[in-house]
Scaffold this motif. Structure first.
Motif, PDB file in Angstrom:
ATOM      1  N   UNK B 311      42.907  48.561  27.462  1.00 45.65           N
ATOM      2  CA  UNK B 311      41.882  48.533  26.734  1.00 45.65           C
ATOM      3  C   UNK B 311      40.553  49.267  27.596  1.00 45.65           C
ATOM      4  N   UNK B 312      39.982  49.960  26.829  1.00 48.85           N
ATOM      5  CA  UNK B 312      38.521  50.474  27.520  1.00 48.85           C
ATOM      6  C   UNK B 312      37.380  49.553  27.365  1.00 48.85           C
ATOM      7  N   UNK B 313      37.161  48.948  28.232  1.00 52.78           N
ATOM      8  CA  UNK B 313      36.285  47.841  28.381  1.00 52.78           C
ATOM      9  C   UNK B 313      34.879  48.134  27.705  1.00 52.78           C
ATOM     10  N   UNK B 314      34.466  49.549  28.152  1.00 49.63           N
ATOM     11  CA  UNK B 314      33.213  49.916  27.808  1.00 49.63           C
ATOM     12  C   UNK B 314      32.780  50.011  26.240  1.00 49.63           C
ATOM     13  N   UNK B 315      33.731  49.916  25.406  1.00 50.22           N
ATOM     14  CA  UNK B 315      33.476  50.009  24.150  1.00 50.22           C
ATOM     15  C   UNK B 315      34.215  49.017  23.399  1.00 50.22           C
ATOM     16  N   UNK B 316      34.441  47.716  23.991  1.00 51.21           N
ATOM     17  CA  UNK B 316      34.954  46.691  23.437  1.00 51.21           C
ATOM     18  C   UNK B 316      34.176  45.354  23.308  1.00 51.21           C
ATOM     19  N   UNK B 317      34.293  44.434  22.449  1.00 54.75           N
ATOM     20  CA  UNK B 317      33.378  43.287  22.211  1.00 54.75           C
ATOM     21  C   UNK B 317      34.173  42.049  23.323  1.00 54.75           C
ATOM     22  N   UNK B 318      33.261  41.193  23.742  1.00 47.45           N
ATOM     23  CA  UNK B 318      33.807  40.369  24.732  1.00 47.45           C
ATOM     24  C   UNK B 318      34.521  39.390  23.899  1.00 47.45           C
ATOM     25  N   UNK B 319      34.025  38.642  22.873  1.00 51.14           N
ATOM     26  CA  UNK B 319      34.626  37.436  22.075  1.00 51.14           C
ATOM     27  C   UNK B 319      36.055  37.951  21.763  1.00 51.14           C
ATOM     28  N   UNK B 323      39.809  35.878  23.362  1.00 57.55           N
ATOM     29  CA  UNK B 323      40.823  35.357  22.357  1.00 57.55           C
ATOM     30  C   UNK B 323      41.927  35.958  22.843  1.00 57.55           C
ATOM     31  N   UNK B 324      42.261  37.200  23.210  1.00 57.44           N
ATOM     32  CA  UNK B 324      43.722  37.667  23.473  1.00 57.44           C
ATOM     33  C   UNK B 324      44.013  37.136  24.806  1.00 57.44           C
ATOM     34  N   UNK B 325      42.814  37.296  25.765  1.00 68.36           N
ATOM     35  CA  UNK B 325      43.292  36.657  27.233  1.00 68.36           C
ATOM     36  C   UNK B 325      43.779  35.072  27.223  1.00 68.36           C
ATOM     37  N   UNK B 326      43.372  34.502  26.355  1.00 68.66           N
ATOM     38  CA  UNK B 326      43.752  33.165  26.341  1.00 68.66           C
ATOM     39  C   UNK B 326      44.969  33.021  26.205  1.00 68.66           C
ATOM     40  N   UNK B 327      45.835  33.981  25.371  1.00 71.89           N
ATOM     41  CA  UNK B 327      47.168  33.771  25.289  1.00 71.89           C
ATOM     42  C   UNK B 327      47.999  34.795  26.208  1.00 71.89           C
ATOM     43  N   UNK B 346      32.491  44.457  33.059  1.00 71.39           N
ATOM     44  CA  UNK B 346      33.585  43.540  33.726  1.00 71.39           C
ATOM     45  C   UNK B 346      33.082  42.101  33.859  1.00 71.39           C
ATOM     46  N   UNK B 347      32.035  41.814  34.546  1.00 72.84           N
ATOM     47  CA  UNK B 347      31.292  40.687  34.959  1.00 72.84           C
ATOM     48  C   UNK B 347      31.070  39.984  33.458  1.00 72.84           C
ATOM     49  N   UNK B 348      30.621  40.409  32.671  1.00 75.50           N
ATOM     50  CA  UNK B 348      30.542  40.028  31.234  1.00 75.50           C
ATOM     51  C   UNK B 348      31.658  39.296  30.584  1.00 75.50           C
ATOM     52  N   UNK B 349      32.868  40.118  30.804  1.00 71.37           N
ATOM     53  CA  UNK B 349      34.391  39.539  30.331  1.00 71.37           C
ATOM     54  C   UNK B 349      34.559  38.349  31.236  1.00 71.37           C
ATOM     55  N   UNK B 350      34.331  38.684  32.495  1.00 71.82           N
ATOM     56  CA  UNK B 350      34.777  37.477  33.379  1.00 71.82           C
ATOM     57  C   UNK B 350      34.183  36.374  33.223  1.00 71.82           C
ATOM     58  N   UNK B 351      32.889  36.372  32.801  1.00 71.86           N
ATOM     59  CA  UNK B 351      31.930  35.343  32.677  1.00 71.86           C
ATOM     60  C   UNK B 351      32.120  34.535  31.528  1.00 71.86           C
ATOM     61  N   UNK B 352      32.941  35.371  30.364  1.00 73.44           N
ATOM     62  CA  UNK B 352      33.287  34.764  28.976  1.00 73.44           C
ATOM     63  C   UNK B 352      34.654  33.857  29.198  1.00 73.44           C
ATOM     64  N   UNK B 353      35.340  34.144  30.315  1.00 75.75           N
ATOM     65  CA  UNK B 353      36.449  33.326  30.333  1.00 75.75           C
ATOM     66  C   UNK B 353      36.175  31.910  30.793  1.00 75.75           C
ATOM     67  N   UNK B 354      35.097  31.502  30.846  1.00 72.75           N
ATOM     68  CA  UNK B 354      34.827  30.015  31.187  1.00 72.75           C
ATOM     69  C   UNK B 354      35.232  29.223  30.138  1.00 72.75           C
ATOM     70  N   UNK B 355      35.167  29.782  28.858  1.00 70.04           N
ATOM     71  CA  UNK B 355      35.442  29.176  27.773  1.00 70.04           C
ATOM     72  C   UNK B 355      37.028  28.786  27.490  1.00 70.04           C
ATOM     73  N   UNK B 356      37.859  29.447  28.126  1.00 70.02           N
ATOM     74  CA  UNK B 356      39.374  29.168  28.071  1.00 70.02           C
ATOM     75  C   UNK B 356      39.897  28.748  29.372  1.00 70.02           C
ATOM     76  N   UNK B 357      41.181  28.271  29.058  1.00 67.70           N
ATOM     77  CA  UNK B 357      41.978  28.123  30.382  1.00 67.70           C
ATOM     78  C   UNK B 357      42.723  29.251  31.002  1.00 67.70           C
ATOM     79  N   UNK B 358      42.397  29.475  32.214  1.00 70.62           N
ATOM     80  CA  UNK B 358      42.991  30.764  32.679  1.00 70.62           C
ATOM     81  C   UNK B 358      43.962  30.387  33.915  1.00 70.62           C
ATOM     82  N   UNK B 359      44.145  28.970  34.270  1.00 73.72           N
ATOM     83  CA  UNK B 359      44.733  28.503  35.244  1.00 73.72           C
ATOM     84  C   UNK B 359      46.264  29.018  35.414  1.00 73.72           C
TER      85      UNK B 359
END
Lengths: 95, 435
Positions: B311-319, B323-327, B346-359
């Motif tokens: 994915x080209x993050x520059x033109x993607x939406x974080x939310x 959802x994809x990263x969660x799984x 990149x930081x915006x997406x990494x910050x958004x990961x606080x809402x999911x389990x990435x362990x």
């Protein structure tokens, strides 16, 4: 100086370490998934499963025993910020 | 409108709008003794609260004693104690159950213990360490009982049974079940920030958005633990769910349990099957990091056990990416270094990961740079902070990659795939090699 072999199963890596090294001193540097909170043995975040070689680790202190109990740790779990690697071979992964 | 004073807010903490706050009957033996905070607009910094919140606490009366279930935020202590005093005498209180020790539920504990020092405080095993921090050097003055799933406390003709339900959403969380009335006190579980003096779900305004918003931000990062809690709760007969925030769920309580079950399920039917899923996100200023990303992708895709997405993050939406990263099983971030940092997307997406389990997910970083290349290590550190494993040292390439360097990128992708499939070659290094 005596050495030990410490294997981080989740990243398939073994590190030859001097006796007395704490797991916390190694795990972050090799990118293992063991994570830390307080780093002082109080929070229980760094709970680590000892898959092999538990007898080659230092005995848990009174503080570590208490925190393990309060965190409902299993028989093979230790705190990576507290326990020291003494000798032989030890295999760990995040609990 | 001038800012509200503390006394204004305490007065608003009275659902009956009378001078002396009164308890509200929940059942013939249970009274609500909490407080309302309708002016709150932001909770714990991270949550917006469009109509405030409530701090629900309860008094349970048995033939041989009264139990207090949780308390309120410290500034509402006065209203809480007034309601408690109207519900029971301090000498009647035998038990204080703290289902969760976050300050919004324990703010009145010190004042309550001043008035009823004889009570037995019931907390989960992990609750003890927080209680010790709360009471500090007075901890040893009180009677503390550690309770686990199946333990009971008798109030005479009423019985409280405990369910250890950790990480919903703190390590200490537990639920308490009033056996004779099939009433479950869940603290934050099944709660929401919604303030309505009518208190009960069949009477309050439309709180559905608040219920799901609360789940998304408070419970979602702990889905695996919510599932364990639901496994304990679902077999119970449930006549009512009494959470510590928002409406008391006395109408169709089972539907809320079913809804939680839906919320913890995977959102998208994944086609990946038995393969491991690796998501590669990149941002590229001059195309160099993009070249690296395609090469990492190509290398990883050689492994039949891995399904790779780019994915080209520059033109993607974080939310939706969250959802994809969660799984996903693994993530790789490609970022150039600009002004000594990774780029904002990149930081915006990494910050958004606080809402999911990435362990335990696999993490990796790579990128092109002009002078210093710090971004890769910064992203790796963030992923470690998200409890991910980062077994492969990040890949940095100065300016555009050569064909030889692109092969290094492909090999990087191959190694990531091997880590994901558990086929990585075991390595051995010396302590001195660690930098």
């Amino acid at each position: 100086m005596a050495h030990a072999k410490l294997t981080f199963a989740d990243v398939s890596l073994t590190v030859n370490v001097p006796s007395g090294t704490r797991i916390i001193e190694i795990s972050e540097k090799v990118g293992a998934g063991i994570t830390y909170g307080c780093r002082e043995g109080e929070c229980g975040t760094c709970l680590t499963r000892i898959e092999d070689g538990a007898e080659n680790l230092s005995e848990p202190s009174v503080l570590e025993q208490r925190v393990l109990k309060e965190n409902l740790a299993g028989r093979n779990d230790r705190l990576a910020c507290q326990c020291q690697v003494l000798s032989g071979e030890i295999r760990v992964r995040p609990a | 409108m001038p800012p509200l004073t503390t006394s204004d807010r305490q007065a608003l903490g009275n659902p009956r709008s009378t001078a002396s706050p009164l308890p509200v009957s929940v059942t013939d033996r249970v009274q609500w003794i909490g407080a309302l905070d309708p002016q709150l607009r932001n909770f714990d910094i991270i949550l917006r609260t469009a109509n405030g919140t409530s701090y629900n606490a309860y008094a349970v009366r048995g033939s041989n004693g009264v139990a207090v279930i949780d308390t309120v935020k410290q500034e509402f202590t006065e209203a809480f104690l007034a309601r408690l005093e109207a519900a029971a005498g301090y000498d009647e209180i035998t038990t204080l159950v703290l289902n969760h020790l976050e300050p919004d539920h324990t703010g009145a504990v010190p004042e309550l213990l001043e008035r009823a020092p004889h009570v037995e405080i019931c907390v989960s095993p992990r609750g003890v360490q927080v209680l010790r921090a709360l009471l500090k050097d007075r901890f040893d003055e009180y009677s503390v009982r550690v309770v686990r799933t199946g333990d009971t406390i008798s109030l005479g003709d009423r019985t409280l049974r405990f369910l250890t339900t950790p990480y919903v959403h703190w390590p200490d969380t537990q639920c308490t079940y009033l056996e004779e009335q099939d009433l479950l006190f869940t603290c934050d579980l099944f709660g929401c920030h919604f303030c309505d003096e009518r208190l009960f779900n069949d009477q309050v305004g439309d709180f559905r958005f608040s219920f799901e918003y609360y789940f998304e931000h408070i419970m979602r990062p702990f889905k695996r633990y919510v599932i364990e809690a639901l496994d304990l709760i679902e077999p119970l007969d449930i006549a009512m769910i009494a959470p510590s925030h928002g409406p008391i769920l006395r109408s169709h309580p089972r539907e809320y349990i079913t809804h939680y079950r839906r919320l913890v399920k995977k959102r998208l039917a994944s086609e990946v099957g038995e393969q491991k899923s690796l998501l590669i996100f990149y941002v590229s200023a001059y195309g160099a990091t993009a070249q690296m990303a395609y090469a990492v992708y190509a290398g990883a895709a050689e492994n039949a056990g891995v399904r790779v997405s780019l994915f080209d993050l520059q033109v993607g939406e974080v939310t939706p990416f969250v959802d994809l990263i969660e799984e996903a099983d693994g993530l790789a971030f490609g970022t150039p270094t600009i002004n000594g940092d990774a780029v904002k997307t990149v930081w915006d997406l990494l910050a958004g990961l606080v809402d999911i389990d990435t362990k335990g997910k696999l993490g990796a970083a790579f990128g092109s740079y002009g002078w210093t290349g710090e971004a890769v290590a910064m992203v790796e550190a963030r992923m470690q902070g998200l409890k991910m494993r980062v077994p492969e040292k990040g890949l940095k390439i100065k300016l555009h990659p050569t064909e030889e360097e692109l092969e290094c990128c492909r090999d990087f992708g191959r190694r990531l795939a091997a880590q994901l499939t558990g086929t990585a070659e075991p390595r051995e290094i010396d302590f001195a090699d660690l930098t």
